[in-house]
Scaffold this active site. Sequence first.
Site, PDB file in Angstrom:
ATOM      1  N   SER A 146      37.946  39.526  23.128  1.00  0.00           N
ATOM      2  CA  SER A 146      39.277  40.093  23.276  1.00  0.00           C
ATOM      3  C   SER A 146      40.355  38.995  23.285  1.00  0.00           C
ATOM      4  O   SER A 146      40.411  38.185  22.358  1.00  0.00           O
ATOM      5  CB  SER A 146      39.278  40.950  24.550  1.00  0.00           C
ATOM      6  N   ASP A 205      38.240  49.939  16.847  1.00  0.00           N
ATOM      7  CA  ASP A 205      38.650  49.298  18.098  1.00  0.00           C
ATOM      8  C   ASP A 205      40.145  49.526  18.313  1.00  0.00           C
ATOM      9  O   ASP A 205      40.959  49.281  17.417  1.00  0.00           O
ATOM     10  CB  ASP A 205      38.334  47.801  18.004  1.00  0.00           C
ATOM     11  N   HIS A 221      35.438  48.521  22.294  1.00  0.00           N
ATOM     12  CA  HIS A 221      36.005  47.185  22.316  1.00  0.00           C
ATOM     13  C   HIS A 221      34.981  46.271  22.983  1.00  0.00           C
ATOM     14  O   HIS A 221      34.404  46.636  23.996  1.00  0.00           O
ATOM     15  CB  HIS A 221      37.303  47.221  23.128  1.00  0.00           C
TER      16      HIS A 221
END
Length: 540
Positions: A211, A431, A460
């Site tokens: 991320s 995502d 995610h």
Amino acid sequence: MQKRAGVLIAAGALVAGAVTAAPSAAEPAAAAGQERGATLAWQACATKQYPRLQCATVRAPLDHADPDGARVTLALSRIPHTAKTFQGPLLVNPGGPGASGRSMAGFVAASLPARVAAQYDVIGFDPRGVGASRPALDCKPGYFAPVRPDSVPRDQRDERVNLARAASFARACGERHGSLLAHMGTVDAARDLEVIRRALGAERINYFGYSYGTYLGTVYAKLFPQRVRRMVLDSVVDPRGVWYRLNLAQDVAFDARHKAFMAWVAKHHGTYRLGTDPAKVEARWYAMREALRRKPAGRKVGPAELEDTFLPGGYFNGFWPMLAGAFSAYANDKDAEPLVAAHRTLAASDASDDNSYSVYTAVQCRDARWPRDWGVWHRDNWSVYGKAPFSTWNNAWYNAPCAFWPVPGGEPMAVTNDALPPVLLFQATEDAATPYEGGVAVRRALRGSRLVVERGGGNHAVTLGGNTCLDRHLVRYLEAGALPPAAGTGAAADATCAALPDPLPDDTARAAGTPKAPGSAGRTGGAVLHGLLGHGGHRA
């Protein structure tokens, strides 16, 4: 990109006192007690889950342009290598910005095949300002205490209330942490990684970031390409949108994931009794939202808290059965308790979340120039809300302190890089937190990199979460540097994997004798990972 929510499943609290405490303000270099590049003093800080976990601290300059000035303390963790073949340190980061990373070392070491984990010192760390690092930011304790104002303004007065609230947070950050805020950007954190590398005594590091951790990794690689040995980036931030435009893109993507959840609820009408038409199920969700505006559930869950509670479902579909059950109980039976319980599990805020959000704003507001004219925000968010209403205004207020931030934003770093060894990227096509285009853009920006795509996947953070196809690519790369063959000209992905199936409702899974993974929010790899990433959380 990381929401104010309690961690669903912690990997075990680190033993108190195992990491040397640091003062609450940056210290002069003379008091730091550790020379740059000195050997780390690792101490046992075992947990039940990770009995070999060790902890240490390292000092870094508050201002890297002034290496002899004030210092900050960075808290580290380690699962040491045991194999004769040693491939060096593997630094792991869960994203945020603002997420604590010390528990990631244990999770990653336990989730990789033992033969691979044994070849690395797996290193977790709390970035500057986060968790056990010192000083730790906390701009306005209790900022997300319920019940907050409705996120969607019905008139100018509502908008002014939320605007004043955001401005008060920015003002409080300046009052409490003014000397730190100019040094809280991603570039500062990336230079901290170089301090950690030197303290580890490693010529080069390996890096594995999820991320926001992908952006941190690409910034480090831009600054120190010769110090990167291997790098894995999972759920890739699009560096072209840092950060204002990226948040608007997320709003559209999260709305699409919310609609996917509504379609899943409609598919399981026999369990949830909310209708077979996804559009009508969604209409009932918004009717629930309006009812909670008039009367918050348990005096805890108003419309803003409802959005907080359901947002984790956009990160991880393993939360869907819990959320659908709470939705059904409220809409069909006027029973608010499951909704309050879901909020408590996925979205209730505590002191660690106050810290996380403070660092989130400090990093994002410093990294880039946000609009200072609220009229720009007003226009853009109403425009996006018209097509993606689920979380647009909630996200706007989450980021709104950047319109008033007490230090100016900088210029995002251009991460294009042809000096790196090959980097391995992972990306799910659906995502929401880091939309697919980010993985494609970074693949192009990092020469020689490879992109593995989870086709049709909506979660995610996709590696080490149960998809054996993805993990096979990860393991081959970490073990031997092996990459999938490069795709031909014009192709976006170098390899693809099928997405895991959506979960079953808990009662259906029980009746069929089906294991709850990957759909349940129990102690599966995906659930543990998303707990560590804070999803019961927000943003990337």
